[in-house]
Design a protein around this motif. Structure first.
Motif, mmCIF file in Angstrom:
data_model
loop_
_atom_site.group_PDB
_atom_site.id
_atom_site.type_symbol
_atom_site.label_atom_id
_atom_site.label_comp_id
_atom_site.label_asym_id
_atom_site.label_seq_id
_atom_site.Cartn_x
_atom_site.Cartn_y
_atom_site.Cartn_z
ATOM 1 N N MET A 76 -18.007 -5.923 -48.366
ATOM 2 C CA MET A 76 -19.492 -5.912 -48.702
ATOM 3 C C MET A 76 -19.708 -5.099 -48.314
ATOM 4 N N GLN A 77 -21.005 -4.658 -48.612
ATOM 5 C CA GLN A 77 -21.511 -3.394 -47.938
ATOM 6 C C GLN A 77 -22.453 -2.948 -47.007
ATOM 7 N N LEU A 78 -22.611 -1.893 -45.693
ATOM 8 C CA LEU A 78 -23.653 -1.752 -45.328
ATOM 9 C C LEU A 78 -24.477 -2.114 -45.335
ATOM 10 N N GLY A 79 -25.574 -2.262 -44.829
ATOM 11 C CA GLY A 79 -26.805 -1.950 -45.049
ATOM 12 C C GLY A 79 -27.741 -2.789 -46.503
ATOM 13 N N GLU A 80 -26.938 -3.617 -47.072
ATOM 14 C CA GLU A 80 -26.963 -4.924 -48.287
ATOM 15 C C GLU A 80 -26.705 -6.188 -47.406
ATOM 16 N N VAL A 81 -28.373 -6.946 -48.098
ATOM 17 C CA VAL A 81 -27.604 -8.909 -47.667
ATOM 18 C C VAL A 81 -27.118 -9.515 -48.517
ATOM 19 N N TYR A 82 -25.828 -10.914 -47.930
ATOM 20 C CA TYR A 82 -25.607 -11.129 -49.186
ATOM 21 C C TYR A 82 -25.234 -12.376 -48.630
ATOM 22 N N PHE A 83 -24.500 -13.322 -49.791
ATOM 23 C CA PHE A 83 -24.564 -14.348 -49.227
ATOM 24 C C PHE A 83 -23.400 -14.986 -49.123
ATOM 25 N N TRP A 84 -22.854 -15.447 -48.106
ATOM 26 C CA TRP A 84 -21.243 -14.823 -48.019
ATOM 27 C C TRP A 84 -21.143 -16.836 -46.713
ATOM 28 N N THR A 85 -19.401 -16.658 -48.575
ATOM 29 C CA THR A 85 -19.098 -18.284 -48.011
ATOM 30 C C THR A 85 -17.403 -17.796 -47.534
ATOM 31 N N ASN A 86 -17.639 -18.781 -45.960
ATOM 32 C CA ASN A 86 -15.899 -18.526 -45.263
ATOM 33 C C ASN A 86 -16.016 -19.799 -45.579
ATOM 34 N N THR A 87 -13.992 -20.699 -46.125
ATOM 35 C CA THR A 87 -14.405 -21.793 -45.718
ATOM 36 C C THR A 87 -12.995 -21.796 -44.970
ATOM 37 N N ILE A 88 -12.400 -22.973 -44.521
ATOM 38 C CA ILE A 88 -11.208 -23.119 -43.431
ATOM 39 C C ILE A 88 -10.324 -23.799 -44.609
ATOM 40 N N LYS A 89 -9.371 -22.800 -44.177
ATOM 41 C CA LYS A 89 -7.440 -22.822 -44.855
ATOM 42 C C LYS A 89 -7.908 -24.701 -45.610
ATOM 43 N N ASP A 90 -7.306 -24.683 -46.717
ATOM 44 C CA ASP A 90 -6.979 -25.764 -47.768
ATOM 45 C C ASP A 90 -7.919 -26.688 -47.672
ATOM 46 N N TRP A 91 -10.052 -26.439 -47.165
ATOM 47 C CA TRP A 91 -10.588 -27.173 -46.681
ATOM 48 C C TRP A 91 -10.354 -28.276 -45.928
ATOM 49 N N LYS A 92 -9.658 -27.809 -45.190
ATOM 50 C CA LYS A 92 -9.755 -29.074 -43.688
ATOM 51 C C LYS A 92 -10.939 -28.993 -42.958
ATOM 52 N N LYS A 93 -11.172 -30.025 -42.631
ATOM 53 C CA LYS A 93 -12.488 -30.144 -41.768
ATOM 54 C C LYS A 93 -12.482 -29.998 -40.191
ATOM 55 N N LEU A 94 -11.915 -28.393 -39.847
ATOM 56 C CA LEU A 94 -11.576 -27.891 -38.250
ATOM 57 C C LEU A 94 -12.905 -28.262 -37.420
ATOM 58 N N LEU A 95 -13.448 -27.497 -38.506
ATOM 59 C CA LEU A 95 -14.909 -27.014 -37.664
ATOM 60 C C LEU A 95 -15.860 -28.422 -38.108
ATOM 61 N N LYS A 96 -15.625 -29.689 -37.726
ATOM 62 C CA LYS A 96 -16.257 -31.260 -37.741
ATOM 63 C C LYS A 96 -16.662 -30.967 -36.431
ATOM 64 N N PRO A 97 -15.258 -30.699 -34.949
ATOM 65 C CA PRO A 97 -15.998 -30.817 -33.583
ATOM 66 C C PRO A 97 -16.637 -29.292 -33.285
ATOM 67 N N ASP A 98 -18.581 -30.332 -32.915
ATOM 68 C CA ASP A 98 -18.945 -28.861 -32.776
ATOM 69 C C ASP A 98 -18.744 -27.536 -31.235
ATOM 70 N N LYS A 99 -17.460 -28.229 -30.827
ATOM 71 C CA LYS A 99 -17.213 -26.765 -30.041
ATOM 72 C C LYS A 99 -16.333 -25.801 -31.118
#
Length: 173
Positions: free
Chosen positions: A1-24
Motif C-alpha cells: 500500500m502507498q501513502l495517500g491512496e485509499v484501499y479496501f483492505w482485508t485482514n484475516t485471522i490465521k486459519d480463519w479461526k474466530k478469534l475476533l468473536k469476543p467483543d474484547k
C-alpha cells in the motif's frame, strides 16, 4: 500500500479461526485504529470487524516511525491478543503457535488483501459490501447493516461515529 491512496483492505485471522468473536478483541482493533487516527497516521472511511476477519476502507496518511500504519495495527493487535490469551485463555493460544526466527505466534494470516480504490464509485461499491457482510446467510449477525455494532454502517445511516475513527468518504472524493 502507498501513502495517500485509499484501499479496501482485508485482514484475516490465521486459519480463519474466530478469534475476533469476543467483543474484547474487536475493541482491541478499534483502540489501535483510534490511536492511529488521533496520530494522523490513517483515515478510516469504512470498516467491519467480523468473527475471523476485518475489512477496512482506509488511507495511510504517514508512516508510523519506520513502518506503515497497517504494520503497526497488526503488531499492536497481535501483542494485545497474545497478552490476553496467555492470561485468560492459555489453551486457545496453541492454535496460534508459529515457531520461526521472526515470531513464536501468528494471529493474522500473511499477505492481507489490499485493493486500490481510486474512485468514489469503487469506494461506494466496497462500502456496500463491507456493510452487508454481517447480514450474509452464513453469518446472520444483524438484520440491517446499521444494527451491527462493529461496523461503519450506523455512521453512514445516522452521522454518529460511536468509535471516533471515521471520516466520511465524500470528504475525500
Amino acid at each position: 500500500m502507498q501513502l495517500g491512496e485509499v484501499y479496501f483492505w482485508t485482514n484475516t485471522i490465521k486459519d480463519w479461526k474466530k478469534l475476533l468473536k469476543p467483543d474484547k478483541y474487536k475493541q482491541v482493533i478499534l483502540e489501535q485504529l483510534q490511536w492511529l487516527v488521533e496520530q494522523k497516521k490513517i483515515a478510516v472511511y469504512g470498516f467491519v470487524i467480523m468473527p475471523n476477519h476485518l475489512h477496512l476502507i482506509w488511507e495511510m496518511l504517514q508512516m508510523n516511525g519506520k513502518e506503515m500504519p497497517y504494520a503497526s495495527l497488526n503488531k499492536w493487535t497481535s501483542s494485545s491478543f497474545l497478552r490476553d490469551l496467555r492470561q485468560h485463555h492459555p489453551l486457545a493460544l496453541s492454535s496460534f503457535v508459529e515457531d520461526t526466527k521472526e515470531r513464536k505466534h501468528r494471529f493474522w494470516q500473511r499477505d492481507p488483501l489490499a485493493v486500490l480504490l481510486p474512485s468514489k464509485q469503487l469506494v461506494e461499491q466496497k462500502l456496500e459490501y463491507v456493510h452487508l457482510n454481517p447480514l450474509q446467510e452464513h453469518w446472520q449477525l444483524a438484520l440491517r447493516p446499521e444494527d451491527y455494532l462493529w461496523s461503519s454502517a450506523n455512521f453512514y445511516a445516522t452521522g454518529k461515529d460511536s468509535f471516533s475513527i471515521l471520516t466520511h468518504y465524500q470528504d475525500r472524493f
